[in-house]
Design a protein around this motif. Sequence first.
Motif, PDB file in Angstrom:
ATOM      1  N   VAL A 254      11.971  25.304  35.246  1.00 13.69           N
ATOM      2  CA  VAL A 254      12.634  25.001  36.519  1.00 13.69           C
ATOM      3  C   VAL A 254      13.827  25.932  36.714  1.00 13.69           C
ATOM      4  CG1 VAL A 254      13.865  23.251  37.855  1.00 13.69           C
ATOM      5  CG2 VAL A 254      11.849  22.609  36.512  1.00 13.69           C
ATOM      6  N   ALA A 255      14.577  26.177  35.652  1.00 10.00           N
ATOM      7  CA  ALA A 255      15.742  27.059  35.745  1.00 10.00           C
ATOM      8  C   ALA A 255      15.337  28.478  36.118  1.00 10.00           C
ATOM      9  CB  ALA A 255      16.499  27.056  34.418  1.00 10.00           C
ATOM     10  N   ALA A 256      14.217  28.953  35.577  1.00  6.05           N
ATOM     11  CA  ALA A 256      13.751  30.298  35.915  1.00  6.05           C
ATOM     12  C   ALA A 256      13.374  30.388  37.381  1.00  6.05           C
ATOM     13  CB  ALA A 256      12.554  30.668  35.037  1.00  6.05           C
ATOM     14  N   LEU A 257      12.718  29.355  37.897  1.00  2.86           N
ATOM     15  CA  LEU A 257      12.383  29.343  39.319  1.00  2.86           C
ATOM     16  C   LEU A 257      13.655  29.278  40.153  1.00  2.86           C
ATOM     17  CD1 LEU A 257      10.437  29.157  41.707  1.00  2.86           C
ATOM     18  CD2 LEU A 257      10.253  26.683  41.257  1.00  2.86           C
ATOM     19  N   ARG A 258      14.616  28.467  39.731  1.00  2.00           N
ATOM     20  CA  ARG A 258      15.894  28.381  40.449  1.00  2.00           C
ATOM     21  C   ARG A 258      16.556  29.752  40.533  1.00  2.00           C
ATOM     22  NH1 ARG A 258      18.356  25.553  37.012  1.00  2.00           N
ATOM     23  NH2 ARG A 258      17.964  23.448  37.839  1.00  2.00           N
ATOM     24  N   SER A 259      16.510  30.507  39.452  1.00  2.00           N
ATOM     25  CA  SER A 259      17.137  31.830  39.433  1.00  2.00           C
ATOM     26  C   SER A 259      16.447  32.775  40.399  1.00  2.00           C
ATOM     27  CB  SER A 259      17.091  32.400  38.016  1.00  2.00           C
ATOM     28  OG  SER A 259      17.892  31.643  37.139  1.00  2.00           O
ATOM     29  N   ARG A 260      15.141  32.732  40.449  1.00  2.00           N
ATOM     30  CA  ARG A 260      14.400  33.600  41.368  1.00  2.00           C
ATOM     31  C   ARG A 260      14.755  33.279  42.819  1.00  2.00           C
ATOM     32  NH1 ARG A 260       9.784  36.124  38.877  1.00  2.00           N
ATOM     33  NH2 ARG A 260       8.930  36.433  40.974  1.00  2.00           N
ATOM     34  N   LEU A 261      14.794  31.990  43.122  1.00  2.00           N
ATOM     35  CA  LEU A 261      15.121  31.574  44.490  1.00  2.00           C
ATOM     36  C   LEU A 261      16.547  31.968  44.853  1.00  2.00           C
ATOM     37  CD1 LEU A 261      13.540  28.019  44.274  1.00  2.00           C
ATOM     38  CD2 LEU A 261      12.690  29.876  45.732  1.00  2.00           C
ATOM     39  N   ALA A 262      17.489  31.732  43.938  1.00  2.00           N
ATOM     40  CA  ALA A 262      18.886  32.056  44.216  1.00  2.00           C
ATOM     41  C   ALA A 262      19.063  33.548  44.428  1.00  2.00           C
ATOM     42  CB  ALA A 262      19.772  31.566  43.066  1.00  2.00           C
ATOM     43  N   PHE A 263      18.391  34.369  43.622  1.00  2.00           N
ATOM     44  CA  PHE A 263      18.497  35.815  43.776  1.00  2.00           C
ATOM     45  C   PHE A 263      18.007  36.266  45.140  1.00  2.00           C
ATOM     46  CE2 PHE A 263      17.245  40.228  43.368  1.00  2.00           C
ATOM     47  CZ  PHE A 263      18.305  40.783  42.663  1.00  2.00           C
ATOM     48  N   ASP A 271      19.983  18.754  41.849  1.00  2.00           N
ATOM     49  CA  ASP A 271      20.693  17.589  41.320  1.00  2.00           C
ATOM     50  C   ASP A 271      20.755  17.612  39.793  1.00  2.00           C
ATOM     51  OD1 ASP A 271      18.187  16.863  40.433  1.00  2.00           O
ATOM     52  OD2 ASP A 271      18.073  14.997  41.579  1.00  2.00           O
ATOM     53  N   GLY A 272      20.389  18.740  39.194  1.00  2.00           N
ATOM     54  CA  GLY A 272      20.424  18.867  37.750  1.00  2.00           C
ATOM     55  C   GLY A 272      19.117  18.522  37.073  1.00  2.00           C
ATOM     56  N   THR A 283       8.672  24.235  55.389  1.00  2.00           N
ATOM     57  CA  THR A 283       7.941  23.303  54.545  1.00  2.00           C
ATOM     58  C   THR A 283       8.759  23.010  53.294  1.00  2.00           C
ATOM     59  OG1 THR A 283       5.750  23.948  55.325  1.00  2.00           O
ATOM     60  CG2 THR A 283       5.874  23.017  53.103  1.00  2.00           C
ATOM     61  N   ARG A 284       9.015  21.741  53.036  1.00  2.00           N
ATOM     62  CA  ARG A 284       9.859  21.331  51.927  1.00  2.00           C
ATOM     63  C   ARG A 284       9.060  21.320  50.631  1.00  2.00           C
ATOM     64  NH1 ARG A 284      14.907  21.818  51.979  1.00  2.00           N
ATOM     65  NH2 ARG A 284      15.482  19.796  51.077  1.00  2.00           N
ATOM     66  N   ILE A 285       9.674  21.872  49.576  1.00  2.00           N
ATOM     67  CA  ILE A 285       9.047  21.977  48.269  1.00  2.00           C
ATOM     68  C   ILE A 285      10.021  21.440  47.229  1.00  2.00           C
ATOM     69  CG2 ILE A 285       8.040  23.537  46.552  1.00  2.00           C
ATOM     70  CD1 ILE A 285       7.602  25.537  48.897  1.00  2.00           C
ATOM     71  N   ARG A 286       9.545  20.543  46.387  1.00  2.00           N
ATOM     72  CA  ARG A 286      10.363  20.046  45.280  1.00  2.00           C
ATOM     73  C   ARG A 286       9.759  20.524  43.971  1.00  2.00           C
ATOM     74  NH1 ARG A 286      11.235  13.692  43.716  1.00  2.00           N
ATOM     75  NH2 ARG A 286       8.974  13.853  43.398  1.00  2.00           N
ATOM     76  N   ALA A 287      10.581  21.075  43.089  1.00  2.00           N
ATOM     77  CA  ALA A 287      10.142  21.504  41.769  1.00  2.00           C
ATOM     78  C   ALA A 287      10.864  20.665  40.733  1.00  2.00           C
ATOM     79  CB  ALA A 287      10.430  22.987  41.556  1.00  2.00           C
ATOM     80  N   ARG A 288      10.111  20.098  39.810  1.00  2.00           N
ATOM     81  CA  ARG A 288      10.700  19.201  38.826  1.00  2.00           C
ATOM     82  C   ARG A 288       9.971  19.342  37.502  1.00  2.00           C
ATOM     83  NH1 ARG A 288       7.262  14.760  38.483  1.00  2.00           N
ATOM     84  NH2 ARG A 288       5.823  14.460  40.208  1.00  2.00           N
ATOM     85  N   VAL A 289      10.564  18.758  36.477  1.00  2.00           N
ATOM     86  CA  VAL A 289       9.969  18.790  35.145  1.00  2.00           C
ATOM     87  C   VAL A 289       8.906  17.702  35.039  1.00  2.00           C
ATOM     88  CG1 VAL A 289      10.450  18.604  32.668  1.00  2.00           C
ATOM     89  CG2 VAL A 289      12.089  19.716  34.195  1.00  2.00           C
ATOM     90  N   GLU A 290       7.945  17.920  34.196  1.00  2.00           N
ATOM     91  CA  GLU A 290       6.792  17.042  34.033  1.00  2.00           C
ATOM     92  C   GLU A 290       7.164  15.567  33.939  1.00  2.00           C
ATOM     93  OE1 GLU A 290       3.031  15.828  33.808  1.00  2.00           O
ATOM     94  OE2 GLU A 290       3.391  17.979  33.709  1.00  2.00           O
TER      95      GLU A 290
END
Length: 293
Positions: A254-263, A271-272, A283-290
């Motif tokens: 999730v953190a790696a995806l967050r970094s790509r999006l932020a860049f 929310d951590g 279109t709304r997309i939520r990414a979360r851990v399993e």
Amino acid sequence: MPESIAPASSIDAATRMGPVRLLVEDLDTMLTYYRDVLALEPIREDGATHVLGRGGVETMSLTPSAGLPAFDRRGAGLFHTAVLFDSEPGLAAAVARVAQAAPRSYTGSADHLVSKAFYFDDPEGNGVELYWDRARTDWQRDAAGRPLMGTEYIDANGYLEQHLTEGEFSSPVARASVGHVHLQVGDIPTAKRFYVDVMGFDEIFDMGTALFVSAGGYHHHVGLNTWNSRGAGPRAASLGLGRMDLVLPTPDAVAALRSRLAFAGVAIEDDGREITFSDPWGTRIRARVEDAS
């Protein structure tokens, strides 16, 4: 959006699709369709939202949203939610239940070489695909190793005769989950920049009017097309797709995806535990851990 992004890995290969949230006008009617016809099991309620699935795996959530306008079929948004069954008897039983309860909702079927699929519209016009995957070892592949997809005829009645069992029809046990989500978008180059270059999905097939992307070598986790929506801009609030989920295996993924999006300058709600963001059409997309609820 920047033309180049930080040199980082693709989205984690173990990424899969999570549940789709639909904003619905008539909750009772939609619950009857997804719970009683498709035989998805009630899992929990979050306030007014009903979450359904199979074997504890969340597939669909329905949120009553009376007062919103109907989804514009020429605009950006949902083309269909694709529910993947782990057995052909499970798929056949689901198709038979819809055929019995709502025969006019059937819109077609196809053998896509990697999968066998049947298509319907739910009572509020949201597209639904019910499908089963062939084993990956049986997929045909191109020179780059990517799975080849096609569209070949399926005799729906013959399929049911071959695979339908009384046990699965009356007491369904086959696992079902969201295998992929197919979206309507305004143009394919913008979709490719966002879903491939920014999010990190692998391009599987670009047919000009449609693009198929995936993680981990799957035939597609997200489909994007302009068949009804060429030139569409950001979508207005409406019934239909409320959000689609990506389920990643670890917080690091999730953190790696967050970094790509932020860049890339994509606005992110964080929310951590999970991140939520929008594609270029809203279109709304939520990414979360399993294991995050």
